[in-house]
Enzyme design. Structure first.
Site, PDB file in Angstrom:
ATOM      1  N   HIS A 135      50.219  36.999  43.952  1.00 29.98           N
ATOM      2  CA  HIS A 135      48.912  36.354  43.763  1.00 29.98           C
ATOM      3  C   HIS A 135      48.537  35.505  44.981  1.00 29.98           C
ATOM      4  O   HIS A 135      48.355  34.293  44.880  1.00 29.98           O
ATOM      5  CB  HIS A 135      48.910  35.517  42.484  1.00 29.98           C
ATOM      6  N   ASN A 136      48.418  36.182  46.116  1.00 29.30           N
ATOM      7  CA  ASN A 136      48.186  35.502  47.389  1.00 29.30           C
ATOM      8  C   ASN A 136      46.824  35.897  47.969  1.00 29.30           C
ATOM      9  O   ASN A 136      46.016  36.550  47.304  1.00 29.30           O
ATOM     10  CB  ASN A 136      49.324  35.840  48.353  1.00 29.30           C
ATOM     11  N   PHE A 137      46.582  35.521  49.215  1.00 30.65           N
ATOM     12  CA  PHE A 137      45.273  35.772  49.838  1.00 30.65           C
ATOM     13  C   PHE A 137      44.994  37.265  50.002  1.00 30.65           C
ATOM     14  O   PHE A 137      43.850  37.704  49.881  1.00 30.65           O
ATOM     15  CB  PHE A 137      45.202  35.063  51.187  1.00 30.65           C
ATOM     16  N   HIS A 154      45.983  39.584  47.946  1.00 32.27           N
ATOM     17  CA  HIS A 154      45.563  40.037  46.617  1.00 32.27           C
ATOM     18  C   HIS A 154      44.104  39.662  46.379  1.00 32.27           C
ATOM     19  O   HIS A 154      43.319  40.467  45.864  1.00 32.27           O
ATOM     20  CB  HIS A 154      46.460  39.424  45.543  1.00 32.27           C
ATOM     21  N   ASP A 159      42.040  33.707  41.846  1.00 36.47           N
ATOM     22  CA  ASP A 159      43.441  33.286  41.703  1.00 36.47           C
ATOM     23  C   ASP A 159      43.787  32.105  42.612  1.00 36.47           C
ATOM     24  O   ASP A 159      44.942  31.938  43.013  1.00 36.47           O
ATOM     25  CB  ASP A 159      44.389  34.450  42.002  1.00 36.47           C
ATOM     26  N   ASP A 206      40.721  43.407  39.342  1.00 36.95           N
ATOM     27  CA  ASP A 206      41.925  42.582  39.362  1.00 36.95           C
ATOM     28  C   ASP A 206      43.200  43.413  39.195  1.00 36.95           C
ATOM     29  O   ASP A 206      44.243  43.068  39.745  1.00 36.95           O
ATOM     30  CB  ASP A 206      41.839  41.525  38.249  1.00 36.95           C
ATOM     31  N   GLN A 251      55.471  50.074  34.701  1.00 35.76           N
ATOM     32  CA  GLN A 251      54.173  50.669  34.964  1.00 35.76           C
ATOM     33  C   GLN A 251      53.685  51.643  33.903  1.00 35.76           C
ATOM     34  O   GLN A 251      52.489  51.710  33.633  1.00 35.76           O
ATOM     35  CB  GLN A 251      54.194  51.398  36.320  1.00 35.76           C
TER      36      GLN A 251
END
Length: 535
Positions: A251-253, A255, A292, A401, A452
């Site tokens: 959940h970073n930049f 993403h 996020d 998302d 998955q």
């Protein structure tokens, strides 16, 4: 001496270059620069038939007219003469004249000293390094001319083992400086079109470049004139957003960019510009950018079970999503980063309400509620109905998302590795702190394929299929999702077979070690045959 013939196109025009294998690298680059009629400050990139960037060098693989490379100027100095004049005015001297003067001084030094001083060699080395930065893809993606070539060359890593949670000031300033320098470059039409597709590969781009691409999105959707956004304001907003995304595996930049890029692509693919007004589009894109912010890598279940400050502040109701909204509006409250500051009170109120609604919709505990509502309005969907549009906007950000599996496998699979790293980290912490362990995050129970198959089959595919019922043009982006499901299903079966074979092997070994324990040789032989047949 053998000569290489390279076939390529420039702006659709067929060209061919011929040079000996021993030709100096700079001569080869000058040859291609001449073919492209490019200026000395333009950035050239060469693409192979698969669309991958390849290095312009004497080691280029010969090809045929049927497998032409494509040469492009991907970032151009639109007005170099004007720029030179501006620089000359700012610096107090003319750069071209200074360059000629330095060349004269070098010759004079050589004549007087009999050899070139070490300091001149060092300067030449720096110039060569800068030239390499401009045109060698071994060290940079299409726009990364500011990279430090002393850094070890490696594929962008999705992992963050040795980084602090929050970005350091030095880290942020370095990226900000690159972004400001890059923001005035003209991005090519091919990159702009590629940005609108779900096949976009985020792993080729650095953070500063990503901010340039986000700036392109706001520009090409015509938000800047529509909402009277000053370019410097948008740049400061994007930098503040970058700064408030943390150094965590998923959940970073990057993403944030992937979600925003998918939203941007969906807007163009479904022609939403003709169906919804600019404020709705602005809400969706900005919600994706901010969705996020300040995520720490631990989900809502952890926040609630650990009784964190966020859970207490928001009374266990979507603590993360409420926090992301709050951070977004902290950024927008600052005059220097408020891209909505020139809007009317009513416009701002509508945008704030929409962004909150969209970001809160990304809480997966609300998934069924939102999907059921969307399915109920599909038969009579009306773009003039505000409630219908609100639900669609929530569906679009949800799709964006969790859309990684709609991308090519080589883009999507590294993201799964990042996600599992974040999941496993949370379950490890839960075990250490004596908290309930989130089942789908437990490294002792969850495998890559098992994480998955159920998610794609019961969450992702139904969501995409319902959206495609409203927009049949999206049917083609469901194919990669189906292929991903088949891929992970087969992987899961293979792992299960391997597990059974291992158990059977252990049984055979154990029985051979205890030959007097009642297990006959016939039984061992049949087990071995079963193992052989399974393999």
């Amino acid at each position: 001496m053998a000569a290489k013939i390279i076939y390529f196109t420039v702006n659709g025009r067929p060209e061919q270059a011929e040079f000996p294998e021993s030709c100096p690298a700079q001569d080869v680059k000058d040859l291609f620069r001449s073919a492209a009629e490019a200026g000395p400050h333009d950035i050239l990139k060469l693409y192979n038939p698969k669309g991958n960037i390849i290095n312009i060098s004497p080691s280029l693989e010969p090809n045929s007219p049927n497998s032409c490379y494509k040469l492009e100027v991907v970032a151009a100095d639109c007005n170099s003469e004007l720029l030179d004049m501006e620089l000359a005015g700012a610096l107090g001297f003319d750069l071209l004249s200074m360059e000629k003067r330095l060349q004269g001084l070098e010759k004079k030094l050589l004549m007087e000293a009999g050899e070139t001083p070490a300091v001149v060699y060092e300067m030449k080395k720096q110039v060569d390094s800068f030239r390499e930065k401009l045109e060698s893809v071994e060290h940079l993606s299409w726009l990364g001319l500011f990279k430090d070539l002393s850094d070890e060359t490696h594929k962008p890593s999705p992992f963050y083992h040795k980084r602090t949670l929050h970005k350091t000031r030095k880290e942020c300033e370095k990226v900000r400086e690159k972004f400001v320098q890059m923001s005035s470059l003209e991005v090519s039409d091919q990159v702009r079109q590629y940005l609108k597709t779900p096949t976009f590969d985020n792993w080729q781009w650095e953070d500063a470049e990503i901010m340039v691409l986000l700036q392109v999105m706001y520009t090409d959707l015509e938000f800047i004139p529509t909402f009277d956004i000053e370019p410097e304001l948008l740049q400061h907003f994007l930098f503040e957003v970058y700064r408030r995304y943390n150094n965590i595996p998923f959940h970073n930049f990057k993403h944030c960019f992937c979600v925003t890029q998918m939203m941007y692509g969906l807007i163009w693919l479904t022609d939403l510009r003709s169906k919804m007004d600019s404020i709705d589009l602005m809400i969706m894109l900005t919600s994706a950018v901010c969705h996020d912010l300040d995520h720490t890598g631990y989900n809502n279940a952890y926040q609630i079970n650990a009784r964190t400050e966020l859970a207490l502040r928001y009374n266990d109701i979507s603590p993360l999503e409420n926090h992301h909204c709050a951070v977004a509006f902290e950024i927008l409250e600052k005059a220097e980063s408020n891209i909505f500051r020139n809007l009317s009170v009513d416009q701002y109120k509508r945008i704030r309400e929409g962004i909150i609604k969209c970001i809160l919709a990304t809480d997966m505990t609300r998934h069924n509620e939102i999907l059921i509502k969307f399915k109920s309005i599909l038969p009579t969907f009306d773009f003039t109905n505000k409630d219908h549009k609100d639900v669609l906007m929530m569906i679009l950000i949800k799709v964006s998302d969790i859309s990684n599996e709609a991308r090519p496998m080589e883009v999507a699979e590294p993201w799964l590795d990042c996600l599992l790293q974040e999941f496993y980290n949370q379950s490890d912490v839960e075990k250490l702190e004596g908290l309930p362990v989130t089942p789908f995050m437990d490294r002792d129970k969850v495998t890559k394929p098992s994480s998955q198959t159920g998610f794609i089959r019961f969450v992702l595919l139904p969501l995409f299929m319902e959206l495609a019922n409203l927009f049949p043009c999206l049917e083609h982006i469901i194919d990669p999702v189906r292929k991903a499901l088949d891929y992970y299903t087969e992987m899961e079966k293979a792992l299960e077979r391997e597990k059974q074979n291992r158990a059977l092997t252990e049984k055979i070994v154990k029985s051979s070690d205890t030959c007097g324990g009642g297990h006959s040789s016939t039984d061992s032989q049949s087990d071995a045959e079963a193992l052989k047949a399974d393999v």
